[in-house]
Design an enzyme around this catalytic site. Structure first.
Site, mmCIF file in Angstrom:
data_model
loop_
_atom_site.group_PDB
_atom_site.id
_atom_site.type_symbol
_atom_site.label_atom_id
_atom_site.label_comp_id
_atom_site.label_asym_id
_atom_site.label_seq_id
_atom_site.Cartn_x
_atom_site.Cartn_y
_atom_site.Cartn_z
ATOM 1 N N THR A 16 -56.312 -20.460 -18.005
ATOM 2 C CA THR A 16 -56.856 -21.256 -16.895
ATOM 3 C C THR A 16 -57.125 -20.372 -15.675
ATOM 4 O O THR A 16 -58.218 -20.400 -15.096
ATOM 5 C CB THR A 16 -55.853 -22.374 -16.512
ATOM 6 O OG1 THR A 16 -55.561 -23.114 -17.684
ATOM 7 C CG2 THR A 16 -56.416 -23.294 -15.442
ATOM 8 N N VAL A 133 -47.012 -19.710 -5.309
ATOM 9 C CA VAL A 133 -46.607 -20.953 -4.647
ATOM 10 C C VAL A 133 -47.831 -21.631 -4.043
ATOM 11 O O VAL A 133 -48.569 -21.023 -3.272
ATOM 12 C CB VAL A 133 -45.570 -20.687 -3.527
ATOM 13 C CG1 VAL A 133 -45.172 -21.995 -2.846
ATOM 14 C CG2 VAL A 133 -44.332 -19.991 -4.079
ATOM 15 N N GLY A 188 -55.883 -29.095 -16.355
ATOM 16 C CA GLY A 188 -55.352 -27.717 -16.236
ATOM 17 C C GLY A 188 -54.330 -27.550 -15.135
ATOM 18 O O GLY A 188 -53.993 -26.422 -14.768
ATOM 19 N N LYS A 206 -40.601 -22.660 -6.898
ATOM 20 C CA LYS A 206 -41.373 -22.406 -5.668
ATOM 21 C C LYS A 206 -40.471 -22.517 -4.441
ATOM 22 O O LYS A 206 -40.587 -21.733 -3.494
ATOM 23 C CB LYS A 206 -42.543 -23.381 -5.583
ATOM 24 C CG LYS A 206 -43.603 -23.095 -6.649
ATOM 25 C CD LYS A 206 -44.582 -24.242 -6.807
ATOM 26 C CE LYS A 206 -45.650 -23.924 -7.835
ATOM 27 N NZ LYS A 206 -46.457 -25.093 -8.216
HETATM 28 P P1 NAP Z 1 -52.573 -20.378 -19.551
HETATM 29 O O1 NAP Z 1 -53.826 -21.154 -19.364
HETATM 30 O O2 NAP Z 1 -51.590 -20.834 -20.557
HETATM 31 O O3 NAP Z 1 -53.004 -18.880 -19.883
HETATM 32 C C1 NAP Z 1 -52.085 -17.899 -20.280
HETATM 33 C C2 NAP Z 1 -52.873 -16.693 -20.777
HETATM 34 O O4 NAP Z 1 -51.971 -15.655 -21.075
HETATM 35 C C3 NAP Z 1 -53.681 -16.963 -22.049
HETATM 36 O O5 NAP Z 1 -54.916 -16.309 -21.986
HETATM 37 C C4 NAP Z 1 -52.803 -16.358 -23.136
HETATM 38 O O6 NAP Z 1 -53.556 -15.868 -24.228
HETATM 39 C C5 NAP Z 1 -52.194 -15.201 -22.403
HETATM 40 N N1 NAP Z 1 -50.897 -14.825 -22.969
HETATM 41 C C6 NAP Z 1 -49.784 -15.573 -23.019
HETATM 42 N N2 NAP Z 1 -48.779 -14.897 -23.615
HETATM 43 C C7 NAP Z 1 -49.294 -13.688 -23.924
HETATM 44 C C8 NAP Z 1 -48.778 -12.534 -24.566
HETATM 45 N N3 NAP Z 1 -47.520 -12.487 -25.022
HETATM 46 N N4 NAP Z 1 -49.594 -11.455 -24.712
HETATM 47 C C9 NAP Z 1 -50.865 -11.484 -24.278
HETATM 48 N N5 NAP Z 1 -51.419 -12.557 -23.660
HETATM 49 C C10 NAP Z 1 -50.646 -13.636 -23.502
HETATM 50 O O7 NAP Z 1 -51.782 -20.245 -18.179
HETATM 51 P P2 NAP Z 1 -52.360 -20.433 -16.697
HETATM 52 O O8 NAP Z 1 -52.412 -21.874 -16.343
HETATM 53 O O9 NAP Z 1 -53.579 -19.590 -16.535
HETATM 54 O O10 NAP Z 1 -51.160 -19.836 -15.836
HETATM 55 C C11 NAP Z 1 -50.939 -18.452 -15.763
HETATM 56 C C12 NAP Z 1 -49.863 -18.178 -14.701
HETATM 57 O O11 NAP Z 1 -50.326 -18.639 -13.446
HETATM 58 C C13 NAP Z 1 -48.533 -18.872 -14.946
HETATM 59 O O12 NAP Z 1 -47.491 -18.053 -14.503
HETATM 60 C C14 NAP Z 1 -48.627 -20.114 -14.067
HETATM 61 O O13 NAP Z 1 -47.366 -20.597 -13.678
HETATM 62 C C15 NAP Z 1 -49.382 -19.540 -12.886
HETATM 63 N N6 NAP Z 1 -50.117 -20.529 -12.092
HETATM 64 C C16 NAP Z 1 -50.958 -21.392 -12.721
HETATM 65 C C17 NAP Z 1 -51.661 -22.298 -11.955
HETATM 66 C C18 NAP Z 1 -52.597 -23.280 -12.591
HETATM 67 O O14 NAP Z 1 -53.140 -24.120 -11.868
HETATM 68 N N7 NAP Z 1 -52.833 -23.219 -13.895
HETATM 69 C C19 NAP Z 1 -51.492 -22.312 -10.561
HETATM 70 C C20 NAP Z 1 -50.632 -21.399 -9.966
HETATM 71 C C21 NAP Z 1 -49.941 -20.494 -10.739
HETATM 72 P P3 NAP Z 1 -54.431 -16.857 -25.168
HETATM 73 O O15 NAP Z 1 -55.526 -17.375 -24.284
HETATM 74 O O16 NAP Z 1 -54.937 -16.001 -26.248
HETATM 75 O O17 NAP Z 1 -53.474 -17.932 -25.608
HETATM 76 N N1 HSE Z 2 -48.191 -26.727 -12.785
HETATM 77 C C1 HSE Z 2 -48.322 -26.292 -11.432
HETATM 78 C C2 HSE Z 2 -48.607 -27.512 -10.574
HETATM 79 C C3 HSE Z 2 -49.431 -25.295 -11.321
HETATM 80 O O1 HSE Z 2 -48.860 -28.600 -11.121
HETATM 81 O O2 HSE Z 2 -48.543 -27.399 -9.353
HETATM 82 C C4 HSE Z 2 -49.475 -24.638 -9.981
HETATM 83 O O3 HSE Z 2 -48.355 -23.852 -9.762
#
Ligand code: NAP
Ligand code: HSE
Length: 442
Positions: A16, A133, A188, A206
């Site tokens: 994402t 955060v 997402g 956070k």
């Molecule tokens: P996500 O959609 O699940 O994406 C994770 C990515 O990491 C995927 O591309 C996955 O590969 C890859 N991955 C996971 N384990 C791996 C490994 N062992 N080796 C290589 N690649 C690996 O997660 P996300 O929502 O982008 O979130 C990523 C981070 O940002 C997290 O720490 C989350 O807490 C933080 N965050 C997210 C948001 C949000 O709104 N989503 C907001 C703030 C912070 P594949 O694609 O091949 O599965």
């Molecule tokens: N799952 C988290 C939320 C993503 O809903 O706020 C952002 O950290």
């Protein structure tokens, strides 16, 4: 004119957030180069599955499953994989090979932050984490830098988009918890395992990060009191609405006085609470986040915006990337973690706040007096009593009339309130304790 060589950027994660970071980095390549003073070269994107669909159209050649080789050839490593391992090992590897690191991983920072910051300090590397955060909202830099000359008294924030989305849908549309969660996941916002959102692990992580920065004290995750939103029912939301409140999952970080020692201490806690519909936090809808900071000299500051989502979070990641790249070019020591205050963290039992206790009671003479008596016996002062809807409950095969009773308290000590609720649950007059919610915000 000095010619800088490219800054090599390795991206760990193409989900994402990662896919949007890569898209924006490639789309605005020229602009980044002029802002930084050198070209930012995306050397690769480490993922698990090379064939997984991506939310952006990215060159296939960039994708790899060999994260370690990518890290070894990078000046800056962006970690947006999530999870504790292998993210922790990869970040340590990056730091030890001389790279600066940008991460959005609050779970990792709240769990292994001390180890990672110490490792970075040892080798003079930087660890940036604005996206960890409140998504797109700049809150880490304001706490770490802009307010470094002030004393933060209190932070009260909505820092989890998923739970805010769910509670908002329940409040504004009467949606069910399950329906609202399904949409938040589809959009997402939710973590890979949405229990991280629902049970407030994400918000607690956070709060641990915010409180540690605000109070210059390491506040480990296990010292953050955590209650999620599983117990918040449609009925609770409806009763709150009728009483002029809205239910929000709040992260509260507070500087206060230890009632036992009279010395300064801090508290970090996350729970669903009632806030007045007039309060600015009540108008934070959908997956938006908002963080109120009260500082001694600055007064009240409010930070508001998108707390989750791919492009929104990518914005914060890329801001960190620009800072990291500029430092890479110019050099210098960068910012260290400041934990010099080392204040004690109070348990939830030592916190004072107001409460709304909702009871289902048998509708018969003397009930109100016996309920009020329990509050009095535990030193909890009642501010208001409202009798709500009437119903009936089968008792020994007979239908007994019941009524909903909402009791609002003045500020009371958490441990006194907990003892009051235990005693109320034992009372013959009480059919059930429907909910106990804290009331926050003046
Ligand atoms: P996500 O959609 O699940 O994406 C994770 C990515 O990491 C995927 O591309 C996955 O590969 C890859 N991955 C996971 N384990 C791996 C490994 N062992 N080796 C290589 N690649 C690996 O997660 P996300 O929502 O982008 O979130 C990523 C981070 O940002 C997290 O720490 C989350 O807490 C933080 N965050 C997210 C948001 C949000 O709104 N989503 C907001 C703030 C912070 P594949 O694609 O091949 O599965
Ligand atoms: N799952 C988290 C939320 C993503 O809903 O706020 C952002 O950290």
């Amino acid at each position: 004119m000095i010619e800088y060589r490219n800054v090599r950027v390795a991206l760990l994660g193409g989900g994402t957030v990662g896919a949007q970071v890569a898209r924006l980095l490639l789309e605005h390549k020229e602009e980044f180069a002029s802002r930084v003073g050198a070209s930012l070269e995306l050397t690769g994107i480490a993922v698990r599955n090379l064939d997984a669909p991506r939310s952006a159209d990215l060159p296939k050649v960039l994708f790899t499953t060999d994260a370690e080789s990518l890290i070894l050839g990078a000046d800056i490593v962006i970690e947006v994989m999530g999870g504790l391992e292998p993210a922790r090992s990869y970040i340590l590897q990056a730091i030890n090979s001389g790279a600066d690191v940008v991460t959005a991983n609050k779970a990792l920072l709240a769990t292994h932050g001390t180890e990672l910051f110490e490792a970075a300090e040892r080798v003079g590397a930087q660890l940036y984490f604005e996206a960890a955060v409140a998504g797109a909202i700049p809150i880490i830099r304001p706490l770490r830098e802009s307010l470094a000359g002030d004393r933060v008294k209190r932070i009260m924030g909505i820092v989890n988009g998923t739970t805010n989305y769910i509670l908002d849908k329940m409040d504004t549309e009467g949606s069910s918890f399950e329906d609202a969660l399904a949409i938040a996941t589809e959009l997402g916002y939710a973590e890979a395992d949405p229990t991280a959102d629902i049970d407030a692990f994400d918000a607690a992580q956070k709060a641990s990060i915010l409180a540690s920065l605000a109070f210059h004290t390491t506040i480990p995750l296990e010292k953050v009191h955590r209650e999620g939103i599983r117990e918040v029912t449609g009925k609770t939301v409806e009763l709150a609405k009728k009483a002029g409140y809205v239910v929000k999952l709040l992260a509260i970080c507070e500087r206060l006085t230890n009632p036992e020692t009279g010395k300064e201490a801090v508290s970090a806690r996350v729970y669903p609470a009632l806030i007045s519909r007039e309060h600015p936090l009540a108008s934070v809808h959908k997956a938006n986040n908002a963080v109120f900071v009260e500082a001694e000299a600055a007064g009240s500051l409010m930070f508001y915006g998108a707390g989750a989502g791919g492009p929104e979070t990518a914005s914060a990641v890329l801001g960190d990337l620009v800072s990291a790249a500029r430092r890479h070019i110019i050099g210098g020591p960068g910012l260290g973690a400041s934990t010099n205050a080392n204040l004690p963290v109070l348990p939830i039992s030592a916190i004072t706040t107001r409460y709304h206790v909702t009871l289902s009671v048998f509708d018969r003479p003397g009930v109100l007096a016996s309920v009020a008596d329990v509050f009095g016996q535990h030193g909890v002062s009642v501010e208001l009593v409202e009798q709500g809807t009437f119903g009936s409950e089968a008792v020994s095969g007979e239908a007994a009339p019941t009524a909903t009773l909402v009791i609002g308290t003045h500020a009371a000590l958490e441990s006194d309130l907990a003892a009051t609720v235990s005693a109320l649950a034992q009372l013959d007059a009480v059919s059930s304790v429907v909910s106990v919610l804290r009331v926050e915000g003046a």
